[in-house]
Design a protein around this motif. Structure first.
Motif, PDB file in Angstrom:
ATOM      1  N   MET A 105       3.862   1.622   2.820  1.00  0.00           N
ATOM      2  CA  MET A 105       4.852   2.631   2.720  1.00  0.00           C
ATOM      3  C   MET A 105       4.101   4.241   2.604  1.00  0.00           C
ATOM      4  SD  MET A 105       7.049   2.424  -0.620  1.00  0.00           S
ATOM      5  CE  MET A 105       6.380   2.041  -2.220  1.00  0.00           C
ATOM      6  N   GLY A 106       4.818   5.156   2.697  1.00  0.00           N
ATOM      7  CA  GLY A 106       4.163   6.460   2.475  1.00  0.00           C
ATOM      8  C   GLY A 106       5.018   7.529   2.318  1.00  0.00           C
ATOM      9  N   HIS A 107       4.499   8.869   1.628  1.00  0.00           N
ATOM     10  CA  HIS A 107       5.160   9.938   2.034  1.00  0.00           C
ATOM     11  C   HIS A 107       4.641  11.027   2.718  1.00  0.00           C
ATOM     12  CE1 HIS A 107       5.574  13.824  -0.659  1.00  0.00           C
ATOM     13  NE2 HIS A 107       6.719  13.690  -0.086  1.00  0.00           N
ATOM     14  N   SER A 108       5.474  11.602   3.625  1.00  0.00           N
ATOM     15  CA  SER A 108       5.165  12.866   4.312  1.00  0.00           C
ATOM     16  C   SER A 108       3.779  12.389   5.155  1.00  0.00           C
ATOM     17  CB  SER A 108       4.630  14.082   3.328  1.00  0.00           C
ATOM     18  OG  SER A 108       4.618  15.286   4.090  1.00  0.00           O
ATOM     19  N   MET A 109       2.582  13.014   5.111  1.00  0.00           N
ATOM     20  CA  MET A 109       1.654  12.620   5.740  1.00  0.00           C
ATOM     21  C   MET A 109       1.163  11.303   5.563  1.00  0.00           C
ATOM     22  SD  MET A 109      -2.248  13.721   5.250  1.00  0.00           S
ATOM     23  CE  MET A 109      -2.821  13.213   3.604  1.00  0.00           C
ATOM     24  N   GLY A 110       1.378  10.642   4.295  1.00  0.00           N
ATOM     25  CA  GLY A 110       1.304   9.020   4.129  1.00  0.00           C
ATOM     26  C   GLY A 110       2.334   8.430   4.855  1.00  0.00           C
ATOM     27  N   GLY A 111       3.359   8.864   5.021  1.00  0.00           N
ATOM     28  CA  GLY A 111       4.634   8.334   5.601  1.00  0.00           C
ATOM     29  C   GLY A 111       3.978   8.311   7.396  1.00  0.00           C
ATOM     30  N   TYR A 156       0.742  -1.303   0.055  1.00  0.00           N
ATOM     31  CA  TYR A 156      -0.063   0.055  -0.010  1.00  0.00           C
ATOM     32  C   TYR A 156       0.841   1.181   0.013  1.00  0.00           C
ATOM     33  CZ  TYR A 156      -3.561  -3.349   1.522  1.00  0.00           C
ATOM     34  OH  TYR A 156      -4.435  -4.336   1.263  1.00  0.00           O
ATOM     35  N   CYS A 157       0.484   2.071  -1.038  1.00  0.00           N
ATOM     36  CA  CYS A 157       1.618   3.564  -0.917  1.00  0.00           C
ATOM     37  C   CYS A 157       0.671   4.677  -0.843  1.00  0.00           C
ATOM     38  CB  CYS A 157       1.960   3.335  -2.339  1.00  0.00           C
ATOM     39  SG  CYS A 157       2.889   2.009  -3.049  1.00  0.00           S
ATOM     40  N   LEU A 158       0.905   5.246   0.365  1.00  0.00           N
ATOM     41  CA  LEU A 158      -0.106   6.335   0.909  1.00  0.00           C
ATOM     42  C   LEU A 158       0.590   7.567   0.390  1.00  0.00           C
ATOM     43  CD1 LEU A 158      -0.844   5.015   4.310  1.00  0.00           C
ATOM     44  CD2 LEU A 158      -1.620   4.419   2.392  1.00  0.00           C
ATOM     45  N   GLY A 159      -0.286   8.725  -0.188  1.00  0.00           N
ATOM     46  CA  GLY A 159       0.321   9.849  -0.565  1.00  0.00           C
ATOM     47  C   GLY A 159       0.123  10.848   0.561  1.00  0.00           C
ATOM     48  N   GLY A 160       0.684  12.139   0.346  1.00  0.00           N
ATOM     49  CA  GLY A 160       0.659  12.949   1.270  1.00  0.00           C
ATOM     50  C   GLY A 160      -0.357  13.936   0.940  1.00  0.00           C
ATOM     51  N   LEU A 161      -0.106  15.290   1.776  1.00  0.00           N
ATOM     52  CA  LEU A 161      -1.087  16.271   1.647  1.00  0.00           C
ATOM     53  C   LEU A 161      -1.358  16.840   0.123  1.00  0.00           C
ATOM     54  CD1 LEU A 161       0.089  18.370   4.782  1.00  0.00           C
ATOM     55  CD2 LEU A 161      -2.315  17.351   4.526  1.00  0.00           C
ATOM     56  N   THR A 162      -2.353  17.387  -0.076  1.00  0.00           N
ATOM     57  CA  THR A 162      -2.642  17.839  -1.435  1.00  0.00           C
ATOM     58  C   THR A 162      -2.523  16.977  -2.646  1.00  0.00           C
ATOM     59  OG1 THR A 162      -0.458  18.481  -2.075  1.00  0.00           O
ATOM     60  CG2 THR A 162      -1.538  20.248  -0.846  1.00  0.00           C
ATOM     61  N   SER A 163      -2.607  15.518  -2.172  1.00  0.00           N
ATOM     62  CA  SER A 163      -2.579  14.342  -3.090  1.00  0.00           C
ATOM     63  C   SER A 163      -3.883  13.807  -3.218  1.00  0.00           C
ATOM     64  CB  SER A 163      -1.356  13.319  -2.943  1.00  0.00           C
ATOM     65  OG  SER A 163      -0.149  14.171  -2.617  1.00  0.00           O
ATOM     66  N   THR A 164      -4.167  13.028  -4.386  1.00  0.00           N
ATOM     67  CA  THR A 164      -5.030  12.123  -4.523  1.00  0.00           C
ATOM     68  C   THR A 164      -4.464  10.762  -4.786  1.00  0.00           C
ATOM     69  OG1 THR A 164      -5.264  12.258  -7.075  1.00  0.00           O
ATOM     70  CG2 THR A 164      -6.588  13.939  -5.743  1.00  0.00           C
ATOM     71  N   GLU A 165      -5.490   9.905  -5.171  1.00  0.00           N
ATOM     72  CA  GLU A 165      -4.910   8.412  -5.313  1.00  0.00           C
ATOM     73  C   GLU A 165      -3.832   8.383  -6.661  1.00  0.00           C
ATOM     74  OE1 GLU A 165      -7.966   9.721  -6.095  1.00  0.00           O
ATOM     75  OE2 GLU A 165      -8.505   8.953  -7.980  1.00  0.00           O
ATOM     76  N   ASP A 166      -3.957   9.515  -7.547  1.00  0.00           N
ATOM     77  CA  ASP A 166      -3.059   9.580  -8.499  1.00  0.00           C
ATOM     78  C   ASP A 166      -1.475   9.987  -8.509  1.00  0.00           C
ATOM     79  OD1 ASP A 166      -5.023   8.887 -10.373  1.00  0.00           O
ATOM     80  OD2 ASP A 166      -5.614  10.921 -10.613  1.00  0.00           O
ATOM     81  N   LYS A 201       4.183  -6.988   6.404  1.00  0.00           N
ATOM     82  CA  LYS A 201       5.424  -7.511   6.910  1.00  0.00           C
ATOM     83  C   LYS A 201       6.313  -6.504   7.212  1.00  0.00           C
ATOM     84  CE  LYS A 201       4.179 -11.616   5.553  1.00  0.00           C
ATOM     85  NZ  LYS A 201       3.690 -12.630   6.518  1.00  0.00           N
ATOM     86  N   THR A 202       6.227  -5.368   6.525  1.00  0.00           N
ATOM     87  CA  THR A 202       7.204  -4.438   7.051  1.00  0.00           C
ATOM     88  C   THR A 202       6.464  -3.016   6.586  1.00  0.00           C
ATOM     89  OG1 THR A 202       9.603  -3.618   6.935  1.00  0.00           O
ATOM     90  CG2 THR A 202       8.702  -4.152   4.823  1.00  0.00           C
ATOM     91  N   VAL A 203       7.446  -1.689   6.780  1.00  0.00           N
ATOM     92  CA  VAL A 203       6.894  -0.505   6.520  1.00  0.00           C
ATOM     93  C   VAL A 203       8.248   0.362   5.861  1.00  0.00           C
ATOM     94  CG1 VAL A 203       7.360   0.098   8.861  1.00  0.00           C
ATOM     95  CG2 VAL A 203       5.680   1.667   7.662  1.00  0.00           C
ATOM     96  N   SER A 204       7.977   1.234   5.320  1.00  0.00           N
ATOM     97  CA  SER A 204       9.056   2.269   4.858  1.00  0.00           C
ATOM     98  C   SER A 204       8.140   3.758   4.606  1.00  0.00           C
ATOM     99  CB  SER A 204       9.686   1.922   3.665  1.00  0.00           C
ATOM    100  OG  SER A 204       8.972   2.063   2.311  1.00  0.00           O
ATOM    101  N   ALA A 205       9.058   4.823   4.565  1.00  0.00           N
ATOM    102  CA  ALA A 205       8.441   6.161   4.431  1.00  0.00           C
ATOM    103  C   ALA A 205       9.591   6.978   3.491  1.00  0.00           C
ATOM    104  CB  ALA A 205       8.034   6.506   5.783  1.00  0.00           C
ATOM    105  N   PHE A 206       8.912   7.890   2.832  1.00  0.00           N
ATOM    106  CA  PHE A 206       9.503   8.987   2.174  1.00  0.00           C
ATOM    107  C   PHE A 206       9.332  10.394   2.951  1.00  0.00           C
ATOM    108  CE2 PHE A 206       9.403   6.193  -1.315  1.00  0.00           C
ATOM    109  CZ  PHE A 206      10.568   5.887  -1.552  1.00  0.00           C
ATOM    110  N   ALA A 207      10.381  11.056   3.518  1.00  0.00           N
ATOM    111  CA  ALA A 207      10.240  12.200   4.309  1.00  0.00           C
ATOM    112  C   ALA A 207       8.999  12.250   5.119  1.00  0.00           C
ATOM    113  CB  ALA A 207       9.902  13.369   3.432  1.00  0.00           C
ATOM    114  N   PRO A 208       8.857  11.284   6.207  1.00  0.00           N
ATOM    115  CA  PRO A 208       7.452  11.316   6.784  1.00  0.00           C
ATOM    116  C   PRO A 208       7.505  12.240   7.892  1.00  0.00           C
ATOM    117  CG  PRO A 208       9.032   9.790   7.603  1.00  0.00           C
ATOM    118  CD  PRO A 208       9.808  10.365   6.381  1.00  0.00           C
ATOM    119  N   ILE A 209       6.241  12.596   8.222  1.00  0.00           N
ATOM    120  CA  ILE A 209       5.849  13.257   9.349  1.00  0.00           C
ATOM    121  C   ILE A 209       6.022  12.586  10.417  1.00  0.00           C
ATOM    122  CG2 ILE A 209       4.211  14.652  10.657  1.00  0.00           C
ATOM    123  CD1 ILE A 209       2.787  15.490   8.019  1.00  0.00           C
ATOM    124  N   LEU A 210       6.804  12.796  11.601  1.00  0.00           N
ATOM    125  CA  LEU A 210       7.360  11.693  12.419  1.00  0.00           C
ATOM    126  C   LEU A 210       6.376  11.829  13.742  1.00  0.00           C
ATOM    127  CD1 LEU A 210      10.670  10.879  11.299  1.00  0.00           C
ATOM    128  CD2 LEU A 210       8.802   9.327  11.466  1.00  0.00           C
TER     129      LEU A 210
END
Ligand SMILES: N[C@@H](CCC(=O)N[C@@H](CSC=O)C(=O)NCC(=O)O)C(=O)O
Length: 295
Positions: free
Chosen positions: A148-154, A51-61, A169-178
């Motif tokens: 995994m996710g990005h920013s708000m999605g992280g 599952y790939c979760l997007g950040g603020l101002t994003s949609t599913e695209d 099984k695991t998790v990863s993130a790009f520039a997550p809000i922590l």
């Protein structure tokens, strides 16, 4: 739990498709994109999923179109699910007024405060409903899932992982809000979704608090490795993300060896950064999912 195909394109030997469905959790029509690799499309093999979760101002695209993850996922025969970041087309008049709350700003939590509490149930949607939807309708084996996710999605990916450690099984993130409860974005959104600051309620929706909670109860899985990439030129790094505080926290908690936090020199917060390092994240997930590389 039926889904409706909105569009489909051949992509890296498989397909990138968009579906819509009526969600029980968010009480509105939701959209998600899904990349299915060749074996899932052609022989209906049930494949593992990230599952790939997007950040603020994003949609599913955004993550689907700019993240660049499908190329590597296709080589492992892994599916990618890209959900939307909030409910849409609701009766909540103010949902489109600010980029930190409402549309595209669901924070992957369950709102308890009016007018958000009817539809803004993104935690239930991502952690409970969506896995059932994709398992029932698509060639996806949700017993082999990761997130995994990005920013708000992280922040969402890490929170959802921590609360459901046996489901991913695991998790990863790009520039997550922590730390959503100290980030200026979260300080704007959380009072609206969850009410005035209450350490127990806000803590249950904050990655750092959740991690401390689970570690102190010996409930943080010891076999998990978490990968985080963070650009050094990310304009949100100092004020919004709590990355350096989090690094101190995991050292104090004695779990720093379970985190690989990589500072990537010169990269900002955007999708050029994500697409540069996404292959490493897919490799990280593939290893945990037991997927093998087919060149
Ligand atoms: N306008 C917002 C921040 C906009 C932004 O940078 N959004 C990021 C995610 S930020 C955290 O979740 C994003 O992914 N945008 C979509 C894209 O395709 O780039 C602000 O400054 O408050």
């Amino acid at each position: 739990m039926t889904i409706t195909l909105v569009s489909s394109s051949k992509h890296f030997g498989g397909t990138l498709a968009k579906y819509s469905h009526v969600s029980k959790a968010t009480q509105c029509t939701m959209h998600f994109n899904v990349f299915l690799p060749k074996s899932a499309v052609e022989s209906k093999a049930r494949v593992p999923v990230i599952y790939c979760l997007g950040g603020l101002t994003s949609t599913e695209d955004n993550f689907a179109q700019k993240g660049g993850a499908a190329s590597r996922a296709s080589k492992y025969e892994i599916a990618l699910v890209f959900p939307d970041t909030s409910p849409r087309n609701t009766d909540v008049a103010e949902a489109g007024e600010n980029s930190s709350v409402g549309y595209s700003a669901g924070f992957y939590l369950n709102a308890t405060q009016a007018p958000w509490d009817k539809n803004w149930k993104m935690y239930d949607y991502i952690a409970k409903e969506l896995p059932e939807v994709v398992s029932t309708n698509l060639s996806i084996d949700t017993t082999r899932s990761s997130i995994m996710g990005h920013s708000m999605g992280g922040h969402g990916a890490l929170s959802i992982f921590l609360k459901n450690q046996n489901n991913y099984k695991t998790v990863s993130a790009f520039a997550p809000i922590l730390s959503a409860s100290t980030s200026p974005w979260g300080l704007f959104a959380l009072p609206k979704y969850l009410g005035p600051h209450d350490p127990a309620v806000w803590g249950d929706n904050d990655v750092t608090h959740l991690l401390k909670h689970y570690v102190s109860r010996n409930l943080f899985r010891k076999d998990v490795k978490v990968l985080i990439d963070q650009g050094t030129e990310d304009g949100f790094l100092k004020e919004h993300l709590y990355t350096h505080g989090f690094i101190n926290d995991i050292k104090e908690l004695g779990i720093a060896d379970q985190f690989e936090i990589r500072f990537q020199d010169g990269y900002d917060h955007g999708y050029f950064f994500i697409s540069t390092f996404v292959e490493d994240h897919i490799d990280h997930h593939a290893k945990a999912l037991g997927a093998t590389l087919h060149q």
